[in-house]
Design an enzyme around this catalytic site. Sequence first.
Site, mmCIF file in Angstrom:
data_model
loop_
_atom_site.group_PDB
_atom_site.id
_atom_site.type_symbol
_atom_site.label_atom_id
_atom_site.label_comp_id
_atom_site.label_asym_id
_atom_site.label_seq_id
_atom_site.Cartn_x
_atom_site.Cartn_y
_atom_site.Cartn_z
ATOM 1 N N LYS A 111 0.851 -1.193 0.000
ATOM 2 C CA LYS A 111 0.000 0.000 0.000
ATOM 3 C C LYS A 111 0.884 1.239 0.000
ATOM 4 O O LYS A 111 1.877 1.301 0.731
ATOM 5 C CB LYS A 111 -0.903 -0.019 1.227
ATOM 6 C CG LYS A 111 -1.889 1.139 1.289
ATOM 7 C CD LYS A 111 -2.808 0.977 2.497
ATOM 8 C CE LYS A 111 -3.724 2.161 2.665
ATOM 9 N NZ LYS A 111 -4.618 2.013 3.839
ATOM 10 N N SER A 186 -8.977 3.373 3.210
ATOM 11 C CA SER A 186 -7.940 3.892 2.335
ATOM 12 C C SER A 186 -7.177 2.806 1.573
ATOM 13 O O SER A 186 -6.344 3.126 0.720
ATOM 14 C CB SER A 186 -6.941 4.724 3.149
ATOM 15 O OG SER A 186 -6.301 3.939 4.133
ATOM 16 N N SER A 210 -9.940 1.285 7.284
ATOM 17 C CA SER A 210 -9.313 1.262 5.959
ATOM 18 C C SER A 210 -9.014 -0.117 5.400
ATOM 19 O O SER A 210 -8.639 -0.234 4.236
ATOM 20 C CB SER A 210 -8.031 2.094 5.977
ATOM 21 O OG SER A 210 -8.337 3.455 6.162
#
Length: 501
Positions: A111, A186, A210
């Site tokens: 990520k 996210s 997230s």
Amino acid sequence: MEEVVMGMMVSRRSFLKSTAATALAAGAYSAGLRPALAAPDLARMDALAQAELVRNGELTALDLVNAAIERIGQVNGQVNAVVTEFYDRAREEAKGTLPQGPFTGVPNLVKDLDNLQGTRATSGSRLFADKISSETDPLIAANQQAGFVMIGKSNTPEFGLLGTTESLFLEPCHNPWNLDHSTGGSSGGAAAAVASGMLPLAHATDGGGSIRIPASCCGVFGLKPSRGRIFTGERNLPGDIGVQHCVSRSVRDSATLFALTEMQGEGAKLAPVGRVEAPGKKRLKIAFNTMNYYGNEPEADVKAAIEETAKLCADLGHEIVPVTNPVEGEPFMNAFLTIWASGPSALVKLAKENGLDPNEVLEPWTVGLAAQYDAKPGDAMEKALAHFAKATAETNAFMEGYDVWLTPVLSSAPPKLGQQGPTVPFDTLYERVVNYVSYTPLHNAAGTPAMSVPLSWNDAGLPIGSQFAAPLGGEKVLFELAFELEQARPWADKYAPVFAG
């Protein structure tokens, strides 16, 4: 022997035989997989199944990496899940000697909030557009030690500050189930990559939902571990409520990686869970509500989906107990967003210290949060942390009476892109965010483990996850329940319209 491999009933022997024969005929062990035959099959296999092919000598790590690169090439132009590629580096790594573990040779993504030494790390922001990581973060190193080969970076909103992945710098990530809709955030790039068949599993982080939010939006599995369960580095930040793990297509992938990366021994803050491999036998007492901590119900399709999940659990023999959320929403969310906004405040200061205009290098949402934080009294952080302690005590007391707590993940199915993007006027966006994300942040504040399980799709074909939480340290109960739900209502054979296979 017949077995189900990610939704496909195949003969394992015949699958391996045909795959190997095709590979040898094409000379693929040196050049990579054949696009027409092996790649679609791999797209439908989970990470453990892919690694088994390498372990048995039927394919190589390079085969898996090349096949994933090809799948990314097929659909990433539509989805925009992978925002940085380091394919040559990954190929060289795959050709070498990899650590031996359950996932040896399987490709993975980092990520873009996290660091892999020598690769770009933008945090989805123009402020860090040219940043190159000087070190590798602990969990990424642990993923590599488990045998994963990191092949790129996944899309994320600026600094992970929104529940949708629509960075102005990295550009929006599109939901594989409907490209006009949000992937959540996210970890939206990670979830979209898994949902579109690029990879079977992807690294993800969770500071307010997230992992669970994009898992719900993209129809994949995502578990947020207890705070203190997995070592992510010594940050010592006030109100640090972020944790890390992954999103995946199968429960067993997530459970296996969890067992490999949880802290053990002298440094462990919680008693290790170990590898959970099957449903539990104990019937659970499950608290259940659809109303959020503001006293509002979710949209009708979400409410119906979670009620159906409760019925499924009851049919499986679990006790469902209707409850009321124990936490008062408005003061909790005020405290949460005070802590949330302290980071943007520091970022605005950083931009100014470097002679940059914050409005040119940071998004309006980030600048707005900073302004909101800077307008607060000097003791705002102290009061927010005190309220977190109160909410944690209330949550712990509530959960003492239950094994698991079932709620929605979000107040609606995935919204259309733009509805919660960072350029929406701040006050409007603020109101939309606090209502949309009104089930997940509590478990970050309290540190309790929680998961989104992909059990429902609405009439428009958009996924709706069900959130299950457990008391601190209760991941074993969650994984056992997830295995049971995966068997009772399989999702492995559900594929998004945009799928590389």
